[in-house]
Design an enzyme around this catalytic site. Sequence first.
Site, PDB file in Angstrom:
ATOM      1  N   ILE A   1       0.854  -1.182   0.000  1.00 33.83           N
ATOM      2  CA  ILE A   1       0.000   0.000   0.000  1.00 33.83           C
ATOM      3  C   ILE A   1       0.890   1.231   0.000  1.00 33.83           C
ATOM      4  O   ILE A   1       1.692   1.430   0.916  1.00 33.83           O
ATOM      5  CB  ILE A   1      -0.925   0.033   1.236  1.00 33.83           C
ATOM      6  CG1 ILE A   1      -1.585  -1.331   1.451  1.00 33.83           C
ATOM      7  CG2 ILE A   1      -1.952   1.153   1.101  1.00 33.83           C
ATOM      8  CD1 ILE A   1      -2.361  -1.849   0.281  1.00 33.83           C
TER       9      ILE A   1
ATOM     10  N   GLY B   1     -10.678   1.267  -1.592  1.00 31.15           N
ATOM     11  CA  GLY B   1      -9.252   1.426  -1.875  1.00 31.15           C
ATOM     12  C   GLY B   1      -8.444   0.529  -0.956  1.00 31.15           C
ATOM     13  O   GLY B   1      -8.903  -0.531  -0.530  1.00 31.15           O
ATOM     14  N   GLU B   2      -7.221   0.949  -0.670  1.00 29.70           N
ATOM     15  CA  GLU B   2      -6.313   0.214   0.220  1.00 29.70           C
ATOM     16  C   GLU B   2      -5.864  -1.132  -0.349  1.00 29.70           C
ATOM     17  O   GLU B   2      -5.200  -1.897   0.343  1.00 29.70           O
ATOM     18  CB  GLU B   2      -6.949  -0.050   1.594  1.00 29.70           C
ATOM     19  CG  GLU B   2      -7.411   1.161   2.344  1.00 29.70           C
ATOM     20  CD  GLU B   2      -8.081   0.808   3.676  1.00 29.70           C
ATOM     21  OE1 GLU B   2      -8.087  -0.393   4.060  1.00 29.70           O
ATOM     22  OE2 GLU B   2      -8.601   1.721   4.337  1.00 29.70           O
ATOM     23  N   GLY B   3      -6.267  -1.472  -1.577  1.00 30.93           N
ATOM     24  CA  GLY B   3      -5.992  -2.800  -2.094  1.00 30.93           C
ATOM     25  C   GLY B   3      -6.994  -3.831  -1.617  1.00 30.93           C
ATOM     26  O   GLY B   3      -6.802  -5.032  -1.810  1.00 30.93           O
TER      27      GLY B   3
END
Length: 336
Positions: free
Chosen positions: A70, A303-305
């Site tokens: 990240i 988000g954040e993966g």
Amino acid sequence: MTAFPTVAAFKTTLATLPEADRQARAAAARRQGQLTKPPGSLGRLEDIAIFLAGWQGIERPRIERGRAVIFAGNHGVVARGVSAFPAEVTAQMVANFAAGGAAINALAAAAGLDLSVVPLDLDRPTIDFTTGPAMSVEECLAALSAGAAAVGDADLLVLGEMGIGNTTPAAALAAASFGGAPADWIGPGTGVDAQGLSRKEGAVADGLALHRDHLTSAFEILRRLGGREIAAMAGAVLAARTKGVPVILDGFIGTAAVAPLAMTNPAITDHVLAGHCSAEPGHIRLLDRLGLRPILSLDMRLGEGSGAAVAVQVIRSAIAAHDGMATFAEAGVATA
């Protein structure tokens, strides 16, 4: 490839992309044809297993060093009121990642992924791209190199980001790479209202107008309209390609990081899977332009993966079936 010391090195790497191992792909495809199931009956799980075989260079791929990275960065364009949250939330969330309290911590652990977080000069936001280039040449190269260095010895790479306001530069990158009006690419992001959407549209339009004469290469698009965490993801994708490491993209911002690369060399997406399709409106349009079909569609927009990490569990299922099933010969099952 662990760094991009010059713009020329970046351009050369992007122009000379290695291909997948055709022999490994062919061997994996033959194995799929011998497993105890009708051909094609596992659908995309079969395709994913063959894809991984080609990039890992082995008939029966593995995920032994899966890594989620990240990248975090701050954006000067936030001053234009394009986000529902203040810029200081970026650093606060990075601290939450470090403490293990974020969604990506839980989801990466569930997917069997090592997690690392790379904050990029959070105390120095990029320049507001409506007033000048977001980054200098040196800053952009440093961000690209940070991304490249983060790949390490991974055999599968999940990319994520944290950066308040970064759906606005992502929209600008998509528009610069593939055309269309700013309204085609903007969305609510973390939850802006109608006035916030209008400000986002205006910011993207102003940025495109200011830099129009310079948006002729992947590097210039990234440095003028992007951000450190976005450039880092682009650098990671490019470095992963040189190492034959498959990449799982997350949402709109991560996919937008690839857009300038694909504008220059569309083959960049050959080693990439789209983990999911987010609820951000521009994401499905961007995936379509890149020729990427998402593994999941769960209305996620964090988000954040996070979406990519969830998709890894499907990828592990594809590997398990490919590796663990018996062939017709092994099981003594008639084929006709």
